[in-house]
Each structure stands twice: as structure tokens, then as C-alpha cells.
Design an enzyme around this catalytic site. Sequence first.
Site, PDB file in Angstrom:
ATOM      1  N   HIS A  36       0.633   4.409   4.171  1.00  0.00           N
ATOM      2  CA  HIS A  36       0.116   4.921   3.177  1.00  0.00           C
ATOM      3  C   HIS A  36       0.615   6.417   3.208  1.00  0.00           C
ATOM      4  O   HIS A  36       0.986   7.077   2.015  1.00  0.00           O
ATOM      5  CB  HIS A  36      -1.308   5.124   3.545  1.00  0.00           C
ATOM      6  CG  HIS A  36      -2.079   3.821   3.369  1.00  0.00           C
ATOM      7  ND1 HIS A  36      -3.519   3.789   3.712  1.00  0.00           N
ATOM      8  CD2 HIS A  36      -1.593   2.392   3.034  1.00  0.00           C
ATOM      9  CE1 HIS A  36      -3.897   2.517   3.724  1.00  0.00           C
ATOM     10  NE2 HIS A  36      -2.641   1.613   3.197  1.00  0.00           N
ATOM     11  N   SER A  44       0.874  -1.106  -0.185  1.00  0.00           N
ATOM     12  CA  SER A  44      -0.008  -0.083   0.052  1.00  0.00           C
ATOM     13  C   SER A  44       0.961   1.310  -0.063  1.00  0.00           C
ATOM     14  O   SER A  44       0.624   2.252  -0.518  1.00  0.00           O
ATOM     15  CB  SER A  44      -0.871   0.035   1.133  1.00  0.00           C
ATOM     16  OG  SER A  44      -1.771  -1.036   1.233  1.00  0.00           O
TER      17      SER A  44
END
Length: 321
Positions: free
Chosen positions: A228, A176
Site C-alpha cells: 500500500h 492494492s
Amino acid sequence: MSSADLERGGGAKARRTNNNYYVDNSDQEWTSWLIPMFVAANVAVFVVAMYINDCPKNHRGSEGACMARFLGRFSFQPLKENPLFGPSSSTLDKLGALEWYKVVYQHQGWRLLSCIWLHAGVIHLVANMLSLVFIGIRLEQQFGFMRVGMLYLLSGFGGSILSALFIQNNISVGASGALFGLLGAMLSELITNWTVYSKKAAALFTLIFIIAINLAVGILPHVDNFAHIGGFLTGFLLGFVFLPQPQFGWAESQYLPANSSVRSKYKPYQYVLGVLSLVLLIVGFTVGLVTLFKGENGNNHCSWCHYLSCVPTSQWSCGNR
């Protein structure tokens, strides 16, 4: 012909504007092969993880029976243990999951990169690989495998650094951070190449909306939003370094008539943004790594930062992050 033109595999066309010539590369694209290889590598690593996990043989817990036992040693851990249909946390840890204590005190810094190739389960893997295909292939076609490959790896590394600084009681896996890096690079690419876009505002608002939605999902429990954010910031800065496009074209002698004037390849603001971003990246990586290997906990220096990764509600608690 430059190496970039060789990689694109096509010929540029000379055009004329107000007695100034430039080379138009707008209709050329690279063939995407690196992103499909990344997808294949992630899938292969997951298969290896499930093979090593061997739930029927190694599961001795009280959470229930292995899921999909017809798969044999590839069957999943009980849903109470892993609701994403994947291996156990001990298997992920064995294969290189990001774990703060082992990175800092057992000198296993390689986990900062190995963790981006691991996934917690089928759901996790499929979601990330679909995103990688939709985002990565287009970027590779436009900018080539070298730049997109560096973006992916460095963004994943940056996400791992921030994750390790703020999440020290759990393991972390997944691509991610690297994917958010590609999103960040798309945003900075839009900014630095602003003049070449026709529908600027629509493209900007659409991209910001997509990024905001994805970051908002990260405040749910069990989602590592620090990876993230770290990946996004890294990719955003790298986009200014790797992805500027010639605003007036790149003139090469074999495409130009004699004594023709040549315009600048890039605008001054592109150089400024590129240099500033490179400096910020070097400083950020240096400070982050030094702070991490000193054993610092980022939450001790930022009392509210834990809300960036999980916001407790009446429906769930964030636990000990």
C-alpha cells in the site's frame, strides 16, 4: 489538433480573458474503457486460479472440507486455510504471487508485476475491484487511458518492490498497491492543480481522511501495508508528472484570432514538482531494485518499519514477517 484532443474526442472552445485567449477543455471527458478491462482481467485471472486450484481434487490437508463444494473444481479452500474464499497459497505461488526468495534467488523478477493481477479470495477481489471502479473510472474519464494505465502499473510495481524488501517470509498478492497509487495520484493532482479547484480545503481534507483510513487498515495482520505504502508513494510522485492541468489553458492556432497573445500552458511550480518527482522516482526505483536483488532485508536497515504493516496487540500477533 493535438493527440490529447483527439483522444478526448471533442472540440475545444476559445475564450478571452484580458485580451489573452486560451482554450477551455473543462467540459470534455474521455470514455473509460481501460479500467473496465482491468476489472475484467482481474476477474478472469481469479477464475483461472480457482480452476487450477481444484480443491476437491488437490486438497489433502486437515483444515476441513472444501467450501461451496457444489461449485465443483471451483470450490474454495477450507476457511481455516483461506478465510477469504479463494485458492490455496500454493496455487497463488504457482501463478505468480510475490515471493522474495524466488524473485531474488531464482531470478523471477516478473513476479513483481504478476502478483498485482492475483487475489487471495472473493472478498479480496470484490473489495479491490469496487475500489478500482470508483477511483479509476473517474480518473480515466478526466485524464485518459494512457496516463491512468501507466499510473496503475507503475504504482503496482512500486508497491511490489517495497513489499518484497520488507516481507520476505510470506507470499503477497493483490491490486492494492496499484489502487493506492491511484489515491496518491489524486492527492498530488489536487496539489499541482490547486488553482483550478473551488473547494480546495474540503477536497484536500476529504482525500487525506480516506487515505489515512485505508492505510490504518493496513496495520492489521495478514494485510500487506508495505505494498500500500509503496504504491501510494509511487502514485503520489507520478501524479506530479502525469496529471498537471493547464492553469491558463492550451492555446492552439486554429482556435485563436491572428496576433493574439498566448499565455503559458503550465505554471513554473508545476514544472518544478514534475521534474523533482521524476528524479525521485528514478532514484527510488533504482535503489529499491538494486537493494532487492542484492538480497537485502529492509527490516535490517529500519528497526521500526515492521510496525507500518502490522502492530501487535493483545488480540493478535504479527507473526514472522
